[in-house]
Design a protein around this motif. Structure first.
Motif, PDB file in Angstrom:
ATOM      1  N   MET A 177       0.855  -1.173   0.000  1.00  0.00           N
ATOM      2  CA  MET A 177       0.000   0.000   0.000  1.00  0.00           C
ATOM      3  C   MET A 177       0.897   1.231   0.000  1.00  0.00           C
ATOM      4  SD  MET A 177      -2.760   1.269   2.886  1.00  0.00           S
ATOM      5  CE  MET A 177      -3.617  -0.265   2.834  1.00  0.00           C
ATOM      6  N   SER A 178       0.682   2.121  -0.926  1.00  0.00           N
ATOM      7  CA  SER A 178       1.485   3.339  -0.969  1.00  0.00           C
ATOM      8  C   SER A 178       0.853   4.407  -0.088  1.00  0.00           C
ATOM      9  CB  SER A 178       1.589   3.839  -2.414  1.00  0.00           C
ATOM     10  OG  SER A 178       0.351   4.346  -2.850  1.00  0.00           O
ATOM     11  N   THR A 179       1.622   5.435   0.195  1.00  0.00           N
ATOM     12  CA  THR A 179       1.102   6.494   1.058  1.00  0.00           C
ATOM     13  C   THR A 179      -0.057   7.223   0.401  1.00  0.00           C
ATOM     14  OG1 THR A 179       2.797   8.004   0.234  1.00  0.00           O
ATOM     15  CG2 THR A 179       3.253   6.869   2.310  1.00  0.00           C
ATOM     16  N   SER A 180      -0.138   7.177  -0.929  1.00  0.00           N
ATOM     17  CA  SER A 180      -1.261   7.839  -1.601  1.00  0.00           C
ATOM     18  C   SER A 180      -2.561   7.061  -1.416  1.00  0.00           C
ATOM     19  CB  SER A 180      -0.963   8.012  -3.095  1.00  0.00           C
ATOM     20  OG  SER A 180      -0.838   6.742  -3.709  1.00  0.00           O
ATOM     21  N   ASP A 181      -2.475   5.811  -0.949  1.00  0.00           N
ATOM     22  CA  ASP A 181      -3.657   4.997  -0.688  1.00  0.00           C
ATOM     23  C   ASP A 181      -4.194   5.213   0.717  1.00  0.00           C
ATOM     24  OD1 ASP A 181      -3.423   3.867  -3.201  1.00  0.00           O
ATOM     25  OD2 ASP A 181      -2.363   2.102  -2.482  1.00  0.00           O
ATOM     26  N   ARG A 182      -3.598   6.107   1.455  1.00  0.00           N
ATOM     27  CA  ARG A 182      -3.982   6.336   2.847  1.00  0.00           C
ATOM     28  C   ARG A 182      -4.683   7.673   2.996  1.00  0.00           C
ATOM     29  NH1 ARG A 182      -0.785   3.433   7.007  1.00  0.00           N
ATOM     30  NH2 ARG A 182       0.214   1.738   5.929  1.00  0.00           N
ATOM     31  N   ILE A 183      -5.540   7.743   4.020  1.00  0.00           N
ATOM     32  CA  ILE A 183      -6.184   9.001   4.355  1.00  0.00           C
ATOM     33  C   ILE A 183      -5.927   9.295   5.825  1.00  0.00           C
ATOM     34  CG2 ILE A 183      -7.984   8.761   2.591  1.00  0.00           C
ATOM     35  CD1 ILE A 183      -9.923   8.079   4.934  1.00  0.00           C
ATOM     36  N   GLN A 184      -6.028  10.546   6.185  1.00  0.00           N
ATOM     37  CA  GLN A 184      -5.842  10.967   7.572  1.00  0.00           C
ATOM     38  C   GLN A 184      -7.192  10.961   8.265  1.00  0.00           C
ATOM     39  OE1 GLN A 184      -2.831  12.223   8.979  1.00  0.00           O
ATOM     40  NE2 GLN A 184      -3.811  12.459  10.960  1.00  0.00           N
ATOM     41  N   LEU A 185      -7.280  10.281   9.410  1.00  0.00           N
ATOM     42  CA  LEU A 185      -8.491  10.306  10.218  1.00  0.00           C
ATOM     43  C   LEU A 185      -8.183  11.059  11.498  1.00  0.00           C
ATOM     44  CD1 LEU A 185      -9.830   6.631  10.030  1.00  0.00           C
ATOM     45  CD2 LEU A 185     -10.668   8.623   8.800  1.00  0.00           C
ATOM     46  N   ASN A 186      -8.925  12.087  11.753  1.00  0.00           N
ATOM     47  CA  ASN A 186      -8.766  12.817  13.006  1.00  0.00           C
ATOM     48  C   ASN A 186     -10.008  12.549  13.839  1.00  0.00           C
ATOM     49  OD1 ASN A 186      -6.279  14.122  12.345  1.00  0.00           O
ATOM     50  ND2 ASN A 186      -7.438  15.367  10.910  1.00  0.00           N
ATOM     51  N   VAL A 187      -9.840  11.774  14.874  1.00  0.00           N
ATOM     52  CA  VAL A 187     -10.970  11.388  15.711  1.00  0.00           C
ATOM     53  C   VAL A 187     -10.636  11.634  17.174  1.00  0.00           C
ATOM     54  CG1 VAL A 187     -11.794   9.633  14.094  1.00  0.00           C
ATOM     55  CG2 VAL A 187     -10.217   8.983  15.894  1.00  0.00           C
ATOM     56  N   ARG A 188     -11.666  11.850  17.945  1.00  0.00           N
ATOM     57  CA  ARG A 188     -11.496  11.995  19.389  1.00  0.00           C
ATOM     58  C   ARG A 188     -11.952  10.699  20.037  1.00  0.00           C
ATOM     59  NH1 ARG A 188     -10.424  17.082  21.054  1.00  0.00           N
ATOM     60  NH2 ARG A 188     -10.854  18.763  19.594  1.00  0.00           N
ATOM     61  N   ILE A 189     -11.107  10.185  20.922  1.00  0.00           N
ATOM     62  CA  ILE A 189     -11.442   8.969  21.649  1.00  0.00           C
ATOM     63  C   ILE A 189     -11.191   9.216  23.133  1.00  0.00           C
ATOM     64  CG2 ILE A 189     -10.995   7.416  19.700  1.00  0.00           C
ATOM     65  CD1 ILE A 189      -8.279   6.779  20.940  1.00  0.00           C
ATOM     66  N   GLU A 190     -11.790   8.381  23.950  1.00  0.00           N
ATOM     67  CA  GLU A 190     -11.590   8.505  25.386  1.00  0.00           C
ATOM     68  C   GLU A 190     -10.146   8.157  25.738  1.00  0.00           C
ATOM     69  OE1 GLU A 190     -14.428   6.027  27.374  1.00  0.00           O
ATOM     70  OE2 GLU A 190     -16.139   7.153  26.589  1.00  0.00           O
ATOM     71  N   LYS A 191      -9.656   8.736  26.828  1.00  0.00           N
ATOM     72  CA  LYS A 191      -8.282   8.470  27.270  1.00  0.00           C
ATOM     73  C   LYS A 191      -8.059   6.987  27.511  1.00  0.00           C
ATOM     74  CE  LYS A 191      -7.268  12.947  29.294  1.00  0.00           C
ATOM     75  NZ  LYS A 191      -6.922  13.697  30.513  1.00  0.00           N
ATOM     76  N   GLU A 192      -9.066   6.325  28.096  1.00  0.00           N
ATOM     77  CA  GLU A 192      -8.935   4.893  28.366  1.00  0.00           C
ATOM     78  C   GLU A 192      -8.759   4.106  27.069  1.00  0.00           C
ATOM     79  OE1 GLU A 192     -11.330   1.158  30.416  1.00  0.00           O
ATOM     80  OE2 GLU A 192     -12.184   3.166  30.557  1.00  0.00           O
ATOM     81  N   THR A 193      -9.502   4.490  26.037  1.00  0.00           N
ATOM     82  CA  THR A 193      -9.386   3.825  24.734  1.00  0.00           C
ATOM     83  C   THR A 193      -7.998   4.055  24.148  1.00  0.00           C
ATOM     84  OG1 THR A 193     -11.759   4.122  24.377  1.00  0.00           O
ATOM     85  CG2 THR A 193     -10.416   3.609  22.438  1.00  0.00           C
ATOM     86  N   ALA A 194      -7.474   5.255  24.284  1.00  0.00           N
ATOM     87  CA  ALA A 194      -6.126   5.564  23.790  1.00  0.00           C
ATOM     88  C   ALA A 194      -5.085   4.731  24.533  1.00  0.00           C
ATOM     89  CB  ALA A 194      -5.836   7.052  23.938  1.00  0.00           C
ATOM     90  N   GLN A 195      -5.275   4.574  25.835  1.00  0.00           N
ATOM     91  CA  GLN A 195      -4.354   3.756  26.615  1.00  0.00           C
ATOM     92  C   GLN A 195      -4.423   2.297  26.180  1.00  0.00           C
ATOM     93  OE1 GLN A 195      -5.714   4.752  30.548  1.00  0.00           O
ATOM     94  NE2 GLN A 195      -4.336   6.492  30.750  1.00  0.00           N
TER      95      GLN A 195
END
Length: 65
Positions: free
Chosen positions: A1-19
């Motif tokens: 997969m090349s970098t052009s096949d990727r998209i940026q997702l900006n999402v907010r998640i709970e701190k616990e989920t990030a951990q």
């Protein structure tokens, strides 16, 4: 997969989920020998596996009817 096949997702998640994601990334890093593991790679793997499971469940449901 090349970098052009990727998209940026900006999402907010709970701190616990990030951990939890950090723990999963650390686990992947310890168990795989392919080099550096990134959060995006882990999320991609989790989503692909979840999608496969969903498709199997749909197929099973469709067979019942």
């Amino acid at each position: 997969m090349s970098t052009s096949d990727r998209i940026q997702l900006n999402v907010r998640i709970e701190k616990e989920t990030a951990q939890q994601l950090d723990e999963i990334v650390e686990y992947y890093q310890e168990k795989t020998k392919i080099g550096r593991i990134y959060k995006g790679d882990v999320l991609t793997d989790i989503i692909k596996k979840s999608h496969e499971l969903m498709l199997k469940q749909i197929a099973i449901q469709n067979r019942k009817y």
